[in-house]
Design an enzyme around this catalytic site. Structure first.
Site, short mmCIF file in Angstrom:
data_model
loop_
_atom_site.label_atom_id
_atom_site.label_comp_id
_atom_site.label_asym_id
_atom_site.label_seq_id
_atom_site.Cartn_x
_atom_site.Cartn_y
_atom_site.Cartn_z
N HIS A 1 0.51 -0.91 -0.47
CA HIS A 1 -0.26 -0.21 -0.18
C HIS A 1 1.27 1.59 -0.05
CE1 HIS A 1 0.69 -0.60 4.26
NE2 HIS A 1 -0.19 0.61 4.26
N HIS B 1 0.76 4.27 2.46
CA HIS B 1 1.76 5.09 3.31
C HIS B 1 2.96 5.01 3.11
CE1 HIS B 1 -2.30 4.11 6.23
NE2 HIS B 1 -2.13 4.88 5.48
N ASP C 1 5.79 5.20 4.81
CA ASP C 1 6.86 4.23 5.64
C ASP C 1 6.91 2.92 4.75
OD1 ASP C 1 3.73 3.43 6.83
OD2 ASP C 1 4.95 2.29 8.20
N HIS C 2 5.84 2.47 3.90
CA HIS C 2 5.90 1.88 2.78
C HIS C 2 6.44 1.77 1.26
CE1 HIS C 2 3.91 -2.00 5.67
NE2 HIS C 2 3.67 -0.59 6.15
N HIS D 1 -7.33 -2.79 5.97
CA HIS D 1 -6.77 -1.51 6.79
C HIS D 1 -7.28 -0.32 6.03
CE1 HIS D 1 -2.69 0.23 7.89
NE2 HIS D 1 -2.16 0.33 6.73
N ASP E 1 -0.10 -4.36 6.07
CA ASP E 1 -0.85 -3.49 7.29
C ASP E 1 -2.08 -4.23 6.51
OD1 ASP E 1 1.92 -2.91 7.88
OD2 ASP E 1 0.77 -0.92 7.66
#
Length: 307
Positions: A62, A64, A66-67, A139, A210
């Protein structure tokens, strides 16, 4: 496919710590090198843990930050290394818009093609000897888990029986192993099923990304050789897990148990559990009786062939 090796590049949730980088997993699948997520600093982790940079494809769970923000520096590094072959990038919808921005951020152009693909639930990417299937998970935003499924392997070749049947060694052995009948000099025909056992299932690796625990992940993880499931929180943080659409370690273990997975690795840990994930491990072991461990940056796992 003989090699299936995993190296955890980052095992922290949301923010890096002194001990854990942001999400990233390198998977060596025979001659291919794949990344699943690419958090900031992933390129340094690849140097640190010796995965190499000959990456064929990156699969994002996904978008976000941090990914996926690590893809910017990663692509810059590939360019400076003289890469000229294409890199394939896969992710859920918005991938084309967000990744196209990342590809062109801070540089006029790259020296190699970058091909961006959007995947939806059930979409499958075929590779040589295996496939990667997208699974829609639960998520806060559109998110995917992934199933890496090795192709079915030929059955065991019964060498003793082949010799007893009088098949001369050499090319005829290869024909039988490929499923082709052979004719001997005396006129007899030997069929593959006489000397080759039943096909053997390929290995199955499942990566949750996530997510809250969900039926789709249970279904995807049926009899998986390894389930890598996020376990951001412990039992006493259940309310926070619900609020942020993440899982507790106990819930991850329940998914593994319901799916009949063979092994579970917990990752994507809140900074609260950075240096001491013992509570997460203990809670998971109360639910899942198979092998279970908590990932750490640099953990390398080899998945053996099934018998």
């Amino acid at each position: 496919m003989s090699i299936l090796r995993l190296t955890f590049l980052g095992t922290s949730a949301a923010q890096p710590t002194l001990h854990r980088n942001l999400s990233g997993l390198a998977v060596k699948a025979n001659t291919d090198l794949l990344l699943f997520d690419c958090g900031e600093g992933s390129q340094r982790q690849m140097v640190r843990y010796g995965t190499g940079f000959t990456v064929d494809a990156v699969f994002f769970t996904h978008f976000h930050a941090d990914h996926y923000l690590g893809i910017i520096g990663f692509l810059r590094t590939l360019g400076m290394m003289g890469r000229d072959s294409a890199v394939q990038l896969y992710g859920p919808p918005t991938a084309r818009r967000l990744l196209n921005q990342a590809v062109h951020l801070g540089v006029e152009s790259l020296s190699f093609p970058v091909e961006i693909h959007e995947l939806r639930d059930g979409d499958t990417v075929r590779r040589r000897g295996y496939s990667v299937q997208a699974v829609a998970v639960d998520h806060r935003i559109n998110a995917l888990g992934y199933v890496l499924q090795e192709d079915e392997r030929p059955g065991k070749f019964n060498l003793e029986k082949v010799k007893a049947l009088g098949v001369p060694s050499g090319p005829l052995y290869g024909q039988l192993q490929r499923g082709e009948p052979v004719q001997l000099a005396d006129g007899r025909t030997i069929r593959p099923e006489e000397v080759v056992g039943e096909p053997r299932p390929g290995r199955r690796l499942v990566i949750s990304g996530d997510t809250r625990p969900c039926p789709a992940m249970v279904k995807a993880s049926r009899e998986a050789d390894l389930l890598i499931h996020e376990s951001t929180f412990s039992d006493d943080e259940q309310a926070r897990a619900l609020e942020t659409r993440h899982s507790t370690a106990r819930e991850a273990a329940q998914v593994a148990r319901e799916a009949g997975a063979r092994r579970l690795i917990l990752t994507h840990l809140s900074s609260r559990h950075d240096t001491d994930p013992s509570r997460l491990l203990a809670q998971a072991r109360e639910e899942f009786k198979g092998p279970v461990e908590v990932a750490h940056d640099g953990l390398t796992v080899e998945l053996p062939l099934r018998d």
